[in-house]
Design a protein around this motif. Sequence first.
Motif, short mmCIF file in Angstrom:
data_model
loop_
_atom_site.label_atom_id
_atom_site.label_comp_id
_atom_site.label_asym_id
_atom_site.label_seq_id
_atom_site.Cartn_x
_atom_site.Cartn_y
_atom_site.Cartn_z
N ASP A 82 1.16 -0.77 0.12
CA ASP A 82 -0.23 0.27 -0.02
C ASP A 82 0.44 1.21 0.03
O ASP A 82 1.99 0.88 0.61
CB ASP A 82 -0.83 0.18 1.33
N VAL A 85 1.36 3.01 3.32
CA VAL A 85 2.02 2.19 4.51
C VAL A 85 3.84 2.45 4.89
O VAL A 85 4.33 1.87 3.93
CB VAL A 85 1.47 0.91 4.97
N THR A 115 -1.61 -4.11 1.90
CA THR A 115 -0.18 -4.41 2.50
C THR A 115 0.67 -5.43 3.03
O THR A 115 -0.09 -6.29 2.69
CB THR A 115 0.26 -2.96 3.52
N MET A 220 15.58 -7.91 4.15
CA MET A 220 14.72 -6.85 3.69
C MET A 220 13.29 -6.98 3.08
O MET A 220 12.40 -6.29 3.56
CB MET A 220 15.06 -5.96 2.91
N THR A 222 11.03 -9.37 4.65
CA THR A 222 10.38 -9.97 5.32
C THR A 222 9.34 -9.59 6.38
O THR A 222 10.16 -8.32 6.62
CB THR A 222 11.36 -10.90 6.13
N1 SAH Z 1 4.59 0.09 1.34
C1 SAH Z 1 5.01 -1.57 1.35
C2 SAH Z 1 5.57 -1.46 2.29
C3 SAH Z 1 7.06 -0.54 2.67
S1 SAH Z 1 8.09 -0.51 3.84
C4 SAH Z 1 3.58 -2.44 1.91
O1 SAH Z 1 2.26 -1.59 2.71
O2 SAH Z 1 3.71 -2.91 1.90
C5 SAH Z 1 9.72 -2.58 2.59
C6 SAH Z 1 9.14 -3.66 4.05
O3 SAH Z 1 7.47 -3.99 3.35
C7 SAH Z 1 9.57 -4.09 4.11
O4 SAH Z 1 10.79 -4.55 4.97
C8 SAH Z 1 8.71 -6.10 4.89
O5 SAH Z 1 8.86 -6.00 6.23
C9 SAH Z 1 7.19 -5.34 4.15
N2 SAH Z 1 6.57 -6.30 2.83
C10 SAH Z 1 6.97 -5.34 1.47
N3 SAH Z 1 6.92 -6.57 0.75
C11 SAH Z 1 6.51 -7.66 1.89
C12 SAH Z 1 6.22 -9.24 1.02
N4 SAH Z 1 5.58 -9.48 -0.27
N5 SAH Z 1 6.84 -10.50 2.04
C13 SAH Z 1 6.85 -10.20 2.99
N6 SAH Z 1 7.42 -8.63 3.85
C14 SAH Z 1 7.43 -7.66 2.62
#
Ligand code: SAH
Length: 254
Positions: A82, A85, A115, A220, A222
């Motif tokens: 998202d 977020v 998200t 990163m 996770t």
């Molecule tokens: N805007 C993104 C978050 C960005 S911050 C959202 O809404 O998901 C980046 C962090 O998001 C990563 O370090 C991890 O913790 C998480 N993340 C993003 N994509 C992911 C995925 N496919 N699986 C697990 N964690 C994820």
Amino acid sequence: MSGRLSVVGLGPGDARYLTAEAVEALDAAHALYGYGPYLERVPERASQRRYASDNREERVRAAAALAHAAQGALVAVVSGGDPGVFAMAAAICEEIESGPESWRMLDVSIVPGITAMLAVAARIGAPLGHDFCALSLSDNLKPWHLIERRLDAAASAGFVIALYNPVSRARPWQFAAAIERLRRHLPPSTPVVFGRAVGRPDEQMDVVMLNAADATPADMATLVIVGSRETRVVDRPGRTPLVYTSRAVVEVSA
Ligand code: SAH
């Protein structure tokens, strides 16, 4: 012609997570801005220009996208998950607040996406089934002592905690320190969910107890969900367990 800027959430990975609104916004754009790996998820169109930038350049990317839209173009900025977020929507708002007056006249829309914490939770059961909060462990934009204070407050108040950005190359020790902090408030048997690269081919889900969480690999990609006293694991023969947070509250003495 008045320009338009949309900030589009791509969801966690697989194109099936894209909303119809996101597909429309991507189709309509003349120009796409974003972190390279996110742009690669969007099918190429000959009529579209792409401006890839590094993950750390959010403010610069936001300003460039706004300047482009102010010239009359339809611009889409893409985010994983998202956009609101821990992502680009706030960077765009910051630039509009501090930028030229003309940027306030732009037609800006934020297109939500799924998200990471919701995608991870859905894979494993319902760990966010009752009160929860989300915290980024990145101390790029806030001091570590504030993160510790928020971990203490969240865990002692009984929230399930979704941890974004648990680890990066520049932040090797923070995750173990956060787990150590949470152990002061939560029993060693508290379930902890690790969802890695959810929605992508290399997806991996693990459930461990809090006493083993700092020894469980995280990177990163996770997202970690630390349960509360109401979070339970339901073992199922031959299947992955279900993790859920009960809606019936366990009383904790104040
Ligand atoms: N805007 C993104 C978050 C960005 S911050 C959202 O809404 O998901 C980046 C962090 O998001 C990563 O370090 C991890 O913790 C998480 N993340 C993003 N994509 C992911 C995925 N496919 N699986 C697990 N964690 C994820």
